[in-house]
Design an enzyme around this catalytic site. Structure first.
Site, PDB file in Angstrom:
ATOM      1  N   ASP A  98      22.988 -34.374  36.592  1.00 61.26           N
ATOM      2  CA  ASP A  98      21.838 -35.206  36.922  1.00 61.26           C
ATOM      3  C   ASP A  98      21.466 -35.063  38.394  1.00 61.26           C
ATOM      4  O   ASP A  98      22.185 -35.542  39.272  1.00 61.26           O
ATOM      5  CB  ASP A  98      22.170 -36.669  36.598  1.00 61.26           C
ATOM      6  CG  ASP A  98      21.021 -37.614  36.866  1.00 61.26           C
ATOM      7  OD1 ASP A  98      19.886 -37.137  37.047  1.00 61.26           O
ATOM      8  OD2 ASP A  98      21.252 -38.838  36.894  1.00 61.26           O
ATOM      9  N   ASP A 316      13.891 -33.957  38.467  1.00 57.69           N
ATOM     10  CA  ASP A 316      15.087 -34.655  37.986  1.00 57.69           C
ATOM     11  C   ASP A 316      15.606 -34.045  36.690  1.00 57.69           C
ATOM     12  O   ASP A 316      15.016 -34.219  35.622  1.00 57.69           O
ATOM     13  CB  ASP A 316      14.756 -36.143  37.774  1.00 57.69           C
ATOM     14  CG  ASP A 316      15.958 -36.946  37.308  1.00 57.69           C
ATOM     15  OD1 ASP A 316      17.078 -36.413  37.324  1.00 57.69           O
ATOM     16  OD2 ASP A 316      15.768 -38.117  36.929  1.00 57.69           O
TER      17      ASP A 316
END
Length: 490
Positions: A98, A316
């Protein structure tokens, strides 16, 4: 009794056939395990959006090769994960990769409401500090803790552990305490070769999970944050002089898995396609200038992508879909759908625009191209921004952000829907990010700073590799059983 030459020929023919079948099974019949495994047609698209909401709410130099698994396609895994070895002796943990968060955390032995199994198809493991001879406690008076909270917490005593608590946008949360232990990595030691190395990293020991983090549908052992904060794993390794503060990923939503490497990527085309990061941003923010649909620019207000202090467009990898402000989403969708005016649209779960279409979507829909500072562009093809819900039914991955930054401007967030099938390089030393279209099932070149050598790093698919291992073990077992039967017969 001797089975005879005819029986032997039949037996060995059977063994050869069995070997070939299992070999094929190891490569093709064990597909990428995903969080909706076993309930095709029953899964909820809302789960994807809930997962994304959680990501939005997250308040000796050498190269490292991280094995990758998963798939970014919304109708399959919906996330990418890596395998890490933690502790002494080392145990394997599977964590979501992430770039939208900072700390690494894994579920711990005393965890309440931690999932016991995962629909993604990996074995979950609880970390126990007592089982690792190299585990160290992080107390509230230590530098790591005081830097996390900008000073010593009220009531801190030397024996009190440094606590962490993260509440995500959908109400899910993780809480626990920080520990320090050895993290095992695959150091790139040659082309297509790695050797084991390790480094001491401070990470979160998750003692309590709530909401979606406690459910098995998308369960992993934790989350590996690759943000810029000092608490992130890459920042800690860079501060210790083990790696450069650069990394890259190539997320493969065609075959699953892909490439994730820490270190300097050698790719000439990337030098011409790098855009600056917005200064002092909590995330990887870049400045978007325009959007193009099918060769035509979208008519938008001039201040639509005004970056302000903390806005801009966020890149992201921990988000599945792509989120645009409503003022952007409406004209973009109108221009996309204008290529097929006879489509009958319907809404799934009150949020996903879907339609029936039986032809090749790349022939029937336009390419969407984002333009950024430094004349950098990013193309998203129809087969990437449209995902197949079921046969002949397609849905759009473009979503309304529905979020506001502190200064009131709308947020643009580009997740795996946009990032898949591209080599994305994060150069934190020069505060820039870039990408090119890439075959993420192939390999990339990285530079070893200690020797100056250029090495190839291959793609991985953890789930497929596990399937191949299972197939080989099954073959070995069956061969053993058959050999024992032959001995009995003789």
């Amino acid at each position: 009794m001797d089975p005879g030459p005819t029986s032997r020929s039949v037996l060995f023919g059977f063994l050869l056939l069995l070997s070939l079948i299992l070999h094929v099974s190891g490569n093709f019949v064990f597909p990428v395990s995903h969080k909706f495994q076993g309930r095709r047609g029953q899964w909820s698209l809302s789960e994807l959006k809930a997962h994304d909401a959680r990501r939005h709410g997250r308040n000796l130099l050498s190269a490292v090769d991280l094995e990758l698994g998963g798939n970014g396609h919304p109708s399959e895994t919906g996330l990418y994960f890596a395998k890490l070895g933690i502790g002494s002796p080392s145990k394997d943990y599977y964590v979501q990769v992430d770039t939208g968060s900072d700390i690494l955390w894994v579920n711990c032995i005393e965890c309440a409401n931690c999932p016991k199994k995962s629909d993604i198809g990996v074995k979950l493991t609880l970390y126990d500090p007592k089982d690792s001879s190299t585990s160290q406690s992080i107390t509230c008076d230590q530098d790591f803790c005081t830097s996390q909270y900008d000073g010593q917490l009220p009531g801190c005593k030397p024996e009190l552990l440094c606590q962490y608590n993260v509440v995500y946008g959908d109400g899910s949360s993780t809480a626990g305490y920080f520990v320090k232990d050895l993290i095992e990595f695959d150091k790139v030691s040659g082309s297509h070769q790695t050797s084991v190395t390790n480094g001491s990293i401070v990470f979160g020991c998750g003692a309590k999970q709530s909401g979606q983090l406690g459910k098995s549908s998308e369960a992993l052992d934790g989350i590996l944050g690759f943000g810029q904060a000092k608490s992130s794993m890459i920042s800690q390794l860079a501060a210790a002089g083990k790696v450069k503060k650069q990394f890259a990923h190539c997320l493969d939503n065609v075959n699953g898995g892909g490439i994730f490497a820490i270190g300097e990527v050698v790719e000439t085309k990337l030098k011409l396609n790098m855009t600056p990061l917005v200064a002092k941003s909590a995330h990887y923010n870049v400045v978007m200038k325009d959007i193009e649909v099918g060769g035509d620019f979208v008519d938008l207000p001039s201040d639509t992508f005004d970056s302000g202090d903390k806005a801009g467009t966020i890149i992201d990898s921990g988000t599945t879909l792509a989120y645009l402000p409503q003022v952007v989403l409406e004209p973009v969708m109108k221009m996309i759908l204008s290529k097929q005016p006879n489509l009958k649209l319907h809404t799934v779960e009150d949020q996903f625009t879907c339609f029936q279409y039986s032809e090749n979507v790349d022939d029937g829909f336009p390419v969407v191209k984002f333009h950024f500072n430094n004349s950098v562009s990013l193309s998203v093809y129809p087969h990437e921004y449209l995902f197949q819900l079921k046969e002949y039914v397609w849905c759009s991955g473009w979503q309304s952000s529905g979020m506001k930054t502190k200064d009131g401007s709308s947020m643009t967030l580009l997740g795996d829907l946009v990032l898949s099938n591209k080599l994305v390089v994060y150069d934190l030393e020069n505060q820039s990010i870039g990408w090119i279209d890439y075959n993420c099932s192939s390999s990339i070149k990285v530079k070893d700073d200690s020797s100056g050598a250029i090495y190839y790093v291959d793609a991985h698919n953890i789930s497929s590799a596990s399937g191949l291992l299972i197939g080989r073990r099954l073959l070995t077992f069956l061969l053993f059983v058959i050999c024992m039967l032959l001995q009995i017969s003789i």
